[in-house]
Motif scaffolding. Structure first.
Motif, PDB file in Angstrom:
ATOM      1  N   LYS A  72       0.890  -1.171   0.000  1.00  0.00           N
ATOM      2  CA  LYS A  72       0.000   0.000   0.000  1.00  0.00           C
ATOM      3  C   LYS A  72       0.924   1.215   0.000  1.00  0.00           C
ATOM      4  O   LYS A  72       1.733   1.387   0.912  1.00  0.00           O
ATOM      5  N   VAL A  73       0.810   2.039  -1.036  1.00  0.00           N
ATOM      6  CA  VAL A  73       1.735   3.154  -1.246  1.00  0.00           C
ATOM      7  C   VAL A  73       0.977   4.479  -1.192  1.00  0.00           C
ATOM      8  O   VAL A  73      -0.091   4.612  -1.777  1.00  0.00           O
ATOM      9  N   VAL A  74       1.550   5.440  -0.494  1.00  0.00           N
ATOM     10  CA  VAL A  74       1.015   6.798  -0.459  1.00  0.00           C
ATOM     11  C   VAL A  74       2.042   7.701  -1.136  1.00  0.00           C
ATOM     12  O   VAL A  74       3.237   7.646  -0.807  1.00  0.00           O
ATOM     13  N   GLY A  75       1.578   8.485  -2.109  1.00  0.00           N
ATOM     14  CA  GLY A  75       2.495   9.369  -2.817  1.00  0.00           C
ATOM     15  C   GLY A  75       1.767  10.278  -3.769  1.00  0.00           C
ATOM     16  O   GLY A  75       0.545  10.425  -3.709  1.00  0.00           O
ATOM     17  N   ARG A  76       2.531  10.892  -4.662  1.00  0.00           N
ATOM     18  CA  ARG A  76       1.984  11.820  -5.652  1.00  0.00           C
ATOM     19  C   ARG A  76       2.253  11.268  -7.042  1.00  0.00           C
ATOM     20  O   ARG A  76       3.340  10.790  -7.332  1.00  0.00           O
ATOM     21  N   ILE A  77       1.264  11.357  -7.912  1.00  0.00           N
ATOM     22  CA  ILE A  77       1.402  10.899  -9.289  1.00  0.00           C
ATOM     23  C   ILE A  77       1.851  12.069 -10.169  1.00  0.00           C
ATOM     24  O   ILE A  77       1.289  13.156 -10.096  1.00  0.00           O
ATOM     25  N   VAL A  78       2.859  11.815 -10.974  1.00  0.00           N
ATOM     26  CA  VAL A  78       3.355  12.793 -11.946  1.00  0.00           C
ATOM     27  C   VAL A  78       3.211  12.158 -13.321  1.00  0.00           C
ATOM     28  O   VAL A  78       3.715  11.057 -13.552  1.00  0.00           O
ATOM     29  N   GLU A  79       2.506  12.836 -14.211  1.00  0.00           N
ATOM     30  CA  GLU A  79       2.333  12.328 -15.568  1.00  0.00           C
ATOM     31  C   GLU A  79       3.518  12.767 -16.420  1.00  0.00           C
ATOM     32  O   GLU A  79       3.887  13.933 -16.419  1.00  0.00           O
ATOM     33  N   THR A  80       4.112  11.793 -17.140  1.00  0.00           N
ATOM     34  CA  THR A  80       5.233  12.085 -18.030  1.00  0.00           C
ATOM     35  C   THR A  80       4.931  11.526 -19.412  1.00  0.00           C
ATOM     36  O   THR A  80       3.944  10.810 -19.592  1.00  0.00           O
ATOM     37  N   GLU A  81       5.792  11.814 -20.361  1.00  0.00           N
ATOM     38  CA  GLU A  81       5.633  11.278 -21.714  1.00  0.00           C
ATOM     39  C   GLU A  81       5.701   9.754 -21.720  1.00  0.00           C
ATOM     40  O   GLU A  81       5.122   9.102 -22.576  1.00  0.00           O
ATOM     41  N   ASN A  82       6.445   9.199 -20.773  1.00  0.00           N
ATOM     42  CA  ASN A  82       6.656   7.749 -20.717  1.00  0.00           C
ATOM     43  C   ASN A  82       5.686   7.044 -19.781  1.00  0.00           C
ATOM     44  O   ASN A  82       5.877   5.870 -19.476  1.00  0.00           O
ATOM     45  N   GLY A  83       4.675   7.726 -19.293  1.00  0.00           N
ATOM     46  CA  GLY A  83       3.703   7.116 -18.396  1.00  0.00           C
ATOM     47  C   GLY A  83       3.683   7.797 -17.045  1.00  0.00           C
ATOM     48  O   GLY A  83       4.363   8.797 -16.815  1.00  0.00           O
TER      49      GLY A  83
END
Length: 96
Positions: A72-83
């Protein structure tokens, strides 16, 4: 102070302001919680989606020591060109 020095000071102020804004923007992103499995490509597979684990102390620990485990992971999602990349703030093992 002459006009040339004032202009140079103003340009430096603007540059520093923009850099600080860019550096703080990812910190403002909403935190998410994912439950998935760590694979040996330094990724988390959760709900059919693959997230590359970004560079952080918790993320490094996760991909080194918890391969093939459900977490179970807590974090922030960053969208990049590679996914999508998740910057891990914290994690814990999750029951199967």
């Amino acid at each position: 102070m002459c006009k040339k020095n004032k202009r140079k000071l103003m340009v430096n102020f603007v540059i520093i302001s923009v850099v600080l804004w860019i550096l703080t923007f990812p910190a403002l992103a909403d935190k998410v919680t994912l439950v998935g499995e760590v694979n040996d490509n330094q990724e988390i597979v959760a709900e059919g989606q693959i997230y590359t684990v970004g560079d952080s102390a918790a993320g490094d620990d996760l991909v080194r020591n918890y391969i093939s485990q459900r977490v179970k992971v807590v974090g922030r999602i960053v969208e990049t060109e590679n996914g999508d990349v998740i910057i891990v703030d914290s994690f814990e093992t999750a029951p199967e």
